[in-house]
Design a protein around this motif. Structure first.
Motif, PDB file in Angstrom:
ATOM      1  N   LEU A 179     -20.264  -9.376   5.832  1.00  0.00           N
ATOM      2  CA  LEU A 179     -18.964  -9.940   5.449  1.00  0.00           C
ATOM      3  C   LEU A 179     -17.953  -8.821   5.222  1.00  0.00           C
ATOM      4  CD1 LEU A 179     -19.957 -12.800   2.972  1.00  0.00           C
ATOM      5  CD2 LEU A 179     -18.900 -13.060   5.229  1.00  0.00           C
ATOM      6  N   LYS A 180     -18.384  -7.749   4.564  1.00  0.00           N
ATOM      7  CA  LYS A 180     -17.503  -6.602   4.334  1.00  0.00           C
ATOM      8  C   LYS A 180     -17.118  -5.946   5.658  1.00  0.00           C
ATOM      9  CE  LYS A 180     -19.120  -5.512  -0.297  1.00  0.00           C
ATOM     10  NZ  LYS A 180     -19.891  -4.584  -1.133  1.00  0.00           N
ATOM     11  N   GLU A 181     -18.081  -5.831   6.559  1.00  0.00           N
ATOM     12  CA  GLU A 181     -17.807  -5.249   7.876  1.00  0.00           C
ATOM     13  C   GLU A 181     -16.768  -6.094   8.623  1.00  0.00           C
ATOM     14  OE1 GLU A 181     -20.256  -4.631  12.008  1.00  0.00           O
ATOM     15  OE2 GLU A 181     -21.303  -4.110  10.140  1.00  0.00           O
TER      16      GLU A 181
ATOM     17  N   TYR B 165     -26.773 -14.691   7.805  1.00  0.00           N
ATOM     18  CA  TYR B 165     -26.731 -13.293   8.246  1.00  0.00           C
ATOM     19  C   TYR B 165     -26.907 -13.204   9.758  1.00  0.00           C
ATOM     20  CZ  TYR B 165     -28.406  -8.438   8.762  1.00  0.00           C
ATOM     21  OH  TYR B 165     -28.601  -7.138   9.147  1.00  0.00           O
TER      22      TYR B 165
ATOM     23  N   ASP C 152     -11.385 -12.744   9.429  1.00  0.00           N
ATOM     24  CA  ASP C 152     -11.581 -13.665   8.314  1.00  0.00           C
ATOM     25  C   ASP C 152     -12.845 -14.476   8.575  1.00  0.00           C
ATOM     26  OD1 ASP C 152      -9.183 -12.968   6.949  1.00  0.00           O
ATOM     27  OD2 ASP C 152      -8.048 -14.252   8.323  1.00  0.00           O
TER      28      ASP C 152
ATOM     29  N   THR D 160     -14.465  -8.068   7.280  1.00  0.00           N
ATOM     30  CA  THR D 160     -13.182  -7.877   6.608  1.00  0.00           C
ATOM     31  C   THR D 160     -12.559  -6.548   7.014  1.00  0.00           C
ATOM     32  OG1 THR D 160     -13.878  -9.221   4.742  1.00  0.00           O
ATOM     33  CG2 THR D 160     -12.054  -7.707   4.353  1.00  0.00           C
ATOM     34  N   TYR D 161     -13.370  -5.498   7.065  1.00  0.00           N
ATOM     35  CA  TYR D 161     -12.896  -4.175   7.468  1.00  0.00           C
ATOM     36  C   TYR D 161     -12.344  -4.199   8.893  1.00  0.00           C
ATOM     37  CZ  TYR D 161     -12.862   0.850   8.336  1.00  0.00           C
ATOM     38  OH  TYR D 161     -12.487   2.129   8.662  1.00  0.00           O
ATOM     39  N   SER D 162     -12.929  -5.048   9.742  1.00  0.00           N
ATOM     40  CA  SER D 162     -12.484  -5.166  11.135  1.00  0.00           C
ATOM     41  C   SER D 162     -11.300  -6.106  11.290  1.00  0.00           C
ATOM     42  CB  SER D 162     -13.642  -5.654  12.010  1.00  0.00           C
ATOM     43  OG  SER D 162     -14.688  -4.717  12.020  1.00  0.00           O
TER      44      SER D 162
ATOM     45  N   GLU E 256     -23.753 -10.132   2.755  1.00  0.00           N
ATOM     46  CA  GLU E 256     -22.546  -9.612   2.135  1.00  0.00           C
ATOM     47  C   GLU E 256     -22.060  -8.336   2.822  1.00  0.00           C
ATOM     48  OE1 GLU E 256     -25.175 -10.710   0.382  1.00  0.00           O
ATOM     49  OE2 GLU E 256     -24.290 -12.456  -0.590  1.00  0.00           O
ATOM     50  N   SER E 257     -23.003  -7.499   3.277  1.00  0.00           N
ATOM     51  CA  SER E 257     -22.588  -6.267   3.966  1.00  0.00           C
ATOM     52  C   SER E 257     -21.912  -6.587   5.298  1.00  0.00           C
ATOM     53  CB  SER E 257     -23.773  -5.319   4.159  1.00  0.00           C
ATOM     54  OG  SER E 257     -24.685  -5.829   5.102  1.00  0.00           O
TER      55      SER E 257
END
Length: 156
Positions: free
Chosen positions: A7-9, A48, A16, A11-13, A4-5
């Protein structure tokens, strides 16, 4: 949690990420700010590791490198994987595992949240890059045999 971390990284970049059935032995793909992860991978740990590698492609490779018969494409693949190893298993994690009394590669892969295969590939890459051992602060990390030694303080 680690998946999940990442995935957030992503999205931040501005990337998709989609989990979709992928054909053949394909576990992940990256292209045009989109990452596809094979939804049939058995665990979040597998996802991961694949997501880390695909993020490595985002950060480090250019163009279509699927044809691995070409040397330049194999080199780019190695660069993306190296980025993934360094992102998920930075050297200080070996020292941290030593402090936690991790005793074998299975425990180490569990501690790091990666597959045993991913850990083995990372160790191979670190040996290629650093040789048998590398110094980190007051520790020496040995890749073969795998271990960490803490040295006495230098100023006594």
């Amino acid at each position: 949690m680690k998946y999940e971390s990442l995935l957030k990284e992503a999205t931040y970049s501005g990337i998709d990420v989609y989990e979709e059935p992928l054909k053949g032995k394909i576990q992940g793909l990256y292209g045009n700010n989109v990452i596809w992860i094979n939804k049939f991978l058995p665990t979040y740990t597998d996802k991961y590791c694949i997501l880390a590698e695909e993020l490595g492609h985002y950060h480090k490779t250019v163009g279509n490198i699927q044809d691995q018969t070409k040397l330049t494409n194999r080199k780019q693949e190695q660069v993306a994987r190296s980025w993934a190893y360094e992102r998920t298993i930075p050297l200080h994690k070996f020292v941290q595992a030593h402090r936690e009394n991790i005793k074998n590669r299975f425990e180490l892969s569990e501690f790091l949240g990666v597959t045993e295969n991913f850990l083995e590939e990372a160790l191979t890459r670190y040996k290629e890059r650093y040789g048998v051992a590398v110094d980190l602060d007051e520790h020496t990390i040995y890749f073969e045999p795998l271990g960490v030694i803490k040295w006495f303080q230098k100023n006594f």
